[in-house]
Design an enzyme around this catalytic site. Sequence first.
Site, PDB file in Angstrom:
ATOM      1  N   GLY A 251      69.870 -21.921   8.325  1.00  0.00           N
ATOM      2  CA  GLY A 251      70.181 -23.246   7.795  1.00  0.00           C
ATOM      3  C   GLY A 251      68.924 -24.066   7.584  1.00  0.00           C
ATOM      4  O   GLY A 251      67.811 -23.538   7.560  1.00  0.00           O
ATOM      5  N   HIS A 254      66.027 -24.898   1.989  1.00  0.00           N
ATOM      6  CA  HIS A 254      65.089 -25.518   1.043  1.00  0.00           C
ATOM      7  C   HIS A 254      64.889 -24.552  -0.127  1.00  0.00           C
ATOM      8  O   HIS A 254      65.534 -23.482  -0.180  1.00  0.00           O
ATOM      9  CB  HIS A 254      63.770 -25.859   1.742  1.00  0.00           C
ATOM     10  CG  HIS A 254      63.190 -24.696   2.520  1.00  0.00           C
ATOM     11  ND1 HIS A 254      62.728 -23.564   1.910  1.00  0.00           N
ATOM     12  CD2 HIS A 254      63.044 -24.483   3.853  1.00  0.00           C
ATOM     13  CE1 HIS A 254      62.282 -22.718   2.811  1.00  0.00           C
ATOM     14  NE2 HIS A 254      62.478 -23.236   4.017  1.00  0.00           N
ATOM     15  N   HIS A 257      64.652 -20.722   0.463  1.00  0.00           N
ATOM     16  CA  HIS A 257      65.923 -20.005   0.647  1.00  0.00           C
ATOM     17  C   HIS A 257      66.638 -19.825  -0.692  1.00  0.00           C
ATOM     18  O   HIS A 257      67.266 -18.808  -0.947  1.00  0.00           O
ATOM     19  CB  HIS A 257      66.856 -20.789   1.588  1.00  0.00           C
ATOM     20  CG  HIS A 257      66.316 -21.002   2.975  1.00  0.00           C
ATOM     21  ND1 HIS A 257      65.872 -22.225   3.414  1.00  0.00           N
ATOM     22  CD2 HIS A 257      66.155 -20.154   4.011  1.00  0.00           C
ATOM     23  CE1 HIS A 257      65.471 -22.125   4.671  1.00  0.00           C
ATOM     24  NE2 HIS A 257      65.632 -20.878   5.061  1.00  0.00           N
ATOM     25  N   ARG A 407      60.826 -25.919   9.493  1.00  0.00           N
ATOM     26  CA  ARG A 407      60.083 -26.606  10.572  1.00  0.00           C
ATOM     27  C   ARG A 407      59.000 -27.544  10.050  1.00  0.00           C
ATOM     28  O   ARG A 407      58.409 -28.272  10.840  1.00  0.00           O
ATOM     29  CB  ARG A 407      59.489 -25.582  11.533  1.00  0.00           C
ATOM     30  CG  ARG A 407      60.541 -24.905  12.417  1.00  0.00           C
ATOM     31  CD  ARG A 407      59.886 -24.088  13.527  1.00  0.00           C
ATOM     32  NE  ARG A 407      60.818 -23.629  14.532  1.00  0.00           N
ATOM     33  CZ  ARG A 407      61.311 -22.385  14.595  1.00  0.00           C
ATOM     34  NH1 ARG A 407      60.949 -21.498  13.699  1.00  0.00           N
ATOM     35  NH2 ARG A 407      62.153 -22.056  15.561  1.00  0.00           N
TER      36      ARG A 407
HETATM   37  P1  AMP Z   1      64.980 -19.099   8.219  1.00  0.00           P
HETATM   38  O1  AMP Z   1      66.203 -19.882   7.856  1.00  0.00           O
HETATM   39  O2  AMP Z   1      63.747 -19.916   8.415  1.00  0.00           O
HETATM   40  O3  AMP Z   1      65.232 -18.086   9.283  1.00  0.00           O
HETATM   41  O4  AMP Z   1      64.650 -18.229   6.907  1.00  0.00           O
HETATM   42  C1  AMP Z   1      65.637 -17.448   6.290  1.00  0.00           C
HETATM   43  C2  AMP Z   1      64.996 -16.598   5.243  1.00  0.00           C
HETATM   44  O5  AMP Z   1      64.350 -17.408   4.271  1.00  0.00           O
HETATM   45  C3  AMP Z   1      63.904 -15.653   5.791  1.00  0.00           C
HETATM   46  O6  AMP Z   1      64.010 -14.414   5.129  1.00  0.00           O
HETATM   47  C4  AMP Z   1      62.636 -16.375   5.436  1.00  0.00           C
HETATM   48  O7  AMP Z   1      61.534 -15.494   5.308  1.00  0.00           O
HETATM   49  C5  AMP Z   1      63.017 -16.983   4.096  1.00  0.00           C
HETATM   50  N1  AMP Z   1      62.129 -18.120   3.792  1.00  0.00           N
HETATM   51  C6  AMP Z   1      61.902 -19.228   4.520  1.00  0.00           C
HETATM   52  N2  AMP Z   1      60.973 -20.010   3.946  1.00  0.00           N
HETATM   53  C7  AMP Z   1      60.602 -19.383   2.801  1.00  0.00           C
HETATM   54  C8  AMP Z   1      59.671 -19.668   1.766  1.00  0.00           C
HETATM   55  N3  AMP Z   1      58.909 -20.756   1.781  1.00  0.00           N
HETATM   56  N4  AMP Z   1      59.565 -18.784   0.750  1.00  0.00           N
HETATM   57  C9  AMP Z   1      60.330 -17.655   0.717  1.00  0.00           C
HETATM   58  N5  AMP Z   1      61.211 -17.320   1.675  1.00  0.00           N
HETATM   59  C10 AMP Z   1      61.350 -18.169   2.707  1.00  0.00           C
END
Ligand code: AMP
Length: 462
Positions: A251, A254, A257, A407
Amino acid sequence: MSVQNGDNLDALSAAVGSDRLVVGSTTLAANKVDLAAGSVNNANPRGVTSLAAVATHGRPRAEAVASLFAASGLGSCTVDGSGPDAAAKVVWQKLAVNAVINPLTALLEVENGRLVDLEASRELARSLASEFLAVATAKGLALPWSPESLHLAAEDVARATAPNKSSMLADILRGTPTEIEAINGRVVDEASRLGVPVPTHKSMLTLVRAKEELQRAATSPEMEILTTVDEVRRFRSRHAKQTIGMVPTMGGLHAGHMNLMEAATRQCDLAIASLFVNPKQFAPTEDLDVYPRQTQIDLDMLREAGAAAVFMPDREAMYPEDYATQVDIEGIDTISEGAARPGFFGGVATVCTKLFNIAQPDKVFFGQKDGLQCMVIRRIVQDLNIPTEVVVCPTAREASGLALSTRNQYLTDYQRQRAPVLFRALSAGNDMFTSGESNNRDTIVSTVQSILESDSIVDSVQ
Ligand code: AMP
């Protein structure tokens, strides 16, 4: 230039001016033409293209497009003529192959290549081809085929694009309206105007309409919100014939995602996401309690991105009281981010194994931003024989170079201002390696380190 099904030349001429309109029929040739940039991508030397200008005096434009195609290495590209008749002929040339292949692939739910092996469908293709030519001839269009050679030309296209799903099949599987009205519907309309019998085209039209209706009833256009494992399993079996792409997230969504969602919707019939702040990947000292939660915004973003479903379990659904199993990757807690965050990758591996088992996605999408995480996911998929493909998508960044991250909300103004130093330092290391300046790990690390140490926000460099 317009290359398309159906015969909407009048509407297009009115929109852009008939002297600006060049129509084309292209088989196995370019799939992206950028006239402004003067380029044609994915040129296939076996491609065959016929062009025509809609207005007689538009011919120089057609010739300009033809020379652009020729310069890009296309096999053959000819300007067929100018004026409405020449344009209609080119449009019907394109319509011919689609009218023979597409309804059959959609009804049989097979990739193009399978059509050539199925004797009964070849029979139908033959009669579609011969009815089509009878209509074209009655229209006064001299197409370059006999009924048999049109059938063989359509089979050639089917063979050359064997692994592809026709757009009509893709639409059926997605539950969106197909182009049947613009393709076989167009043939049926012309046939009835000209008094030519086209029973096979009529049957195709009616059957594909029926299939669309069935599909509409089965696929809810609303994004489904699933909270239990059983609900996800039922969703999966309702869509057993479709490919599913999954984007696991915690969640706080941005644009990073959303890029993963975009890749999932493009590469799979249906895209789903999960929203679950996984307690197993947070150390007791970390931010589990304050991790940003913005469920309504996340759901709106996923809906907007075209998600078919979202899985948002609560903690109990994922880890009931008697939960006891952990997936660990040997040695991961001694390297890099693993050493800095003991237990983190075990938590990620555990939750992802569970998510993959629950949803059984054909493909899973992760961000390059979390590079070691991508390696961990590839490792578990390989070691535990999980039947899915891991797709890694590029990192989405702010204009400053800072990678988007949920974050980032924790950053103070000062830190946000300083944070792009990370990208600058990593880019400098990357440049050293890719330009051939150095392939020595220590030299590259010390360059990156010296850039980072010029800034006071960095804790450690590995
Ligand atoms: P998280 O919600 O932070 O666990 O991220 C979920 C997925 O989104 C993971 O596969 C992350 O690597 C990907 N993700 C998060 N930030 C980015 C970004 N800036 N660019 C590409 N993928 C991202």
